[in-house]
Scaffold this active site. Structure first.
Site, PDB file in Angstrom:
ATOM      1  N   ALA A   1       0.805  -1.230   0.000  1.00  0.00           N
ATOM      2  CA  ALA A   1       0.000   0.000   0.000  1.00  0.00           C
ATOM      3  C   ALA A   1       0.832   1.271   0.000  1.00  0.00           C
ATOM      4  O   ALA A   1       0.309   2.347   0.298  1.00  0.00           O
ATOM      5  CB  ALA A   1      -0.939  -0.001   1.209  1.00  0.00           C
ATOM      6  N   ALA A   2       2.103   1.171  -0.363  1.00  0.00           N
ATOM      7  CA  ALA A   2       2.967   2.352  -0.284  1.00  0.00           C
ATOM      8  C   ALA A   2       2.473   3.478  -1.188  1.00  0.00           C
ATOM      9  O   ALA A   2       2.403   4.645  -0.776  1.00  0.00           O
ATOM     10  CB  ALA A   2       4.402   1.976  -0.638  1.00  0.00           C
ATOM     11  N   GLY A   3       2.146   3.158  -2.435  1.00  0.00           N
ATOM     12  CA  GLY A   3       1.670   4.185  -3.358  1.00  0.00           C
ATOM     13  C   GLY A   3       0.379   4.817  -2.893  1.00  0.00           C
ATOM     14  O   GLY A   3       0.201   6.045  -2.981  1.00  0.00           O
ATOM     15  N   ASP A   4      -0.538   4.001  -2.389  1.00  0.00           N
ATOM     16  CA  ASP A   4      -1.813   4.530  -1.900  1.00  0.00           C
ATOM     17  C   ASP A   4      -1.603   5.416  -0.676  1.00  0.00           C
ATOM     18  O   ASP A   4      -2.283   6.436  -0.512  1.00  0.00           O
ATOM     19  CB  ASP A   4      -2.768   3.384  -1.544  1.00  0.00           C
ATOM     20  CG  ASP A   4      -3.156   2.556  -2.753  1.00  0.00           C
ATOM     21  OD1 ASP A   4      -3.155   3.104  -3.871  1.00  0.00           O
ATOM     22  OD2 ASP A   4      -3.471   1.367  -2.584  1.00  0.00           O
TER      23      ASP A   4
END
Length: 304
Positions: A250-253
Site C-alpha cells: 500500500a505504499a503508493g496509496d
C-alpha cells in the site's frame, strides 16, 4: 463536517498470502501464511487521508456479501463518511495478492461491485463532491466513471489528483487537462508515456511527455529511489526516507492519501510531497494494506 478529501474509487477485500518468492507460470508454491485484509486503491487512499489528518468521504460500491459489510465497516471505523458507498447486488471486489520474501508483490484484481460505480451513481452524490477541497481518482473502477469524475471535479474547481493505477493503456486525451497532480509509479509512467522508466533521468522524460499531453503537474514515484516532481518548468528529486521494507503493498496509496491530506490541511505542494513520502516509508515497514498505513502522530514523530 463536510469532507475535505473525497476519494472516488475501489473497495476490495485483499486475500493475501506470503511465499518465499513469486510463482512462475504453471508452478505451485507452498505459501507461508494467509489473511483477509480490507483494501482496494480507493479505500486505501481514503484510510490514508483519514489517518493522516483529513476529513474524508468515500464514493464507491460494495457487494451485498460479507466482504462488502466488512469493507464498509472498516472505513466507518476510521471515521470516514460512507454515505456515498453504495451496496449493490453480487460480490464485492477482491484482490489476490502474493508477497515474497523480498517484499515484492504480484496482484490479480476482480472488480466485482466496483464495476457498478457509474456516472449516474456519481451524479447522485454530487453534493459530496461539491464540499470537497481535494478529489482523488484511480483506475480500479470503469474508465467512463473516472472520466466523468475528473471533468466534474474540474468544473467544481477542486484540486484534482489522478493516480493512474493500474495502468494498462494510455489515458484519454481529454482527461489530462482535468488533472492538477498526475501520480504514476515507474511502470504506470512507462505505459502512459510509451517510454522506459527506470531512473531519475527517464522519469524526467516521461513526466515531460505527460505534461505536454496536458497534465498540470506530475509526480513519478520510484520506490527506493524516491520520486520525481515536474511542474512544467523544472524537475525536483525527492530521495526516499531510509527504512527497512517488509511489504510494499500500500505504499503508493499511502503516498497519495498523505499528499492529499497535507494539501487539504494547507501545506504547500513540496511540504505535502515530503509528508506523503514519510507516510509511505512508514507503511512499507509493516505488512498488509490498510493495517500498514501510519497515523498522523507517527509521521510527525518520524519527521521530528
Amino acid at each position: 463536517m463536510p469532507a475535505k478529501v473525497v476519494v472516488i474509487g475501489s473497495l476490495n477485500m485483499d486475500l493475501v498470502t506470503r511465499a518465499p518468492r513469486l510463482p512462475r507460470g504453471g508452478e505451485t508454491l507452498i505459501g507461508e501464511s494467509f489473511s483477509t485484509i480490507p483494501g482496494g486503491k480507493g479505500a486505501n487512499q481514503a484510510v490514508a487521508a483519514a489517518r493522516l489528518g483529513a476529513q474524508v468521504s468515500m464514493v464507491g460500491c460494495v457487494g451485498g456479501d460479507a466482504y462488502g459489510e466488512q469493507l464498509r465497516g472498516a472505513l466507518l471505523a476510521e471515521g470516514i463518511d460512507c454515505q456515498a458507498v453504495r451496496v449493490v447486488e453480487g460480490s464485492s471486489g477482491v484482490a489476490l495478492i502474493v508477497v515474497d520474501d523480498n517484499s515484492q508483490n504480484a496482484i490479480v484484481i476482480v472488480a466485482g461491485a466496483n464495476g457498478a460505480l457509474t456516472a449516474e451513481v456519481l451524479d447522485g452524490v454530487d453534493e459530496v463532491l461539491q464540499h470537497a477541497d481535494v478529489i482523488i481518482c484511480q483506475l480500479e473502477v470503469p474508465d467512463a466513471t473516472v472520466g466523468h469524475a475528473l471533468k466534474r471535479a474540474r468544473e467544481l474547481g477542486k484540486i484534482v489528483i489522478l493516480n493512474p493505477a493500474p495502468a494498462s493503456h494510455t489515458l484519454p486525451a481529454d482527461w489530462y487537462a482535468c488533472v492538477d497532480y498526475l501520480i504514476p509509479n515507474e511502470s504506470e509512467a512507462a505505459v502512459l508515456s510509451g517510454l522506459a522508466v527506470d531512473s531519475l533521468e527517464t522519469a524526467e522524460g516521461a513526466a515531460t511527455q505527460l505534461i505536454a499531453a496536458g497534465a498540470c503537474k506530475v509526480i513519478v514515484t520510484l520506490g527506493a529511489q524516491g520520486l520525481m516532481f515536474a511542474n512544467g518548468t523544472s524537475f525536483e528529486h525527492f530521495p526516499a526516507p531510509r527504512v527497512k521494507a517488509v511489504d510494499t503493498t500500500a505504499a503508493g496509496d499511502t503516498f497519495v492519501g498523505g499528499f492529499a491530506a497535507a494539501l487539504a490541511s494547507g501545506k504547500n505542494e513540496l511540504e505535502a510531497i515530503r509528508f506523503g513520502q514519510v507516510a509511505a516509508a512508514l507503511s512499507v515497514t509493516r505488512a498488509g494494506a490498510q493495517p500498514s498505513i501510519p497515523s498522523l502522530q507517527e509521521v510527525q514523530a518520524f519527521e521530528s
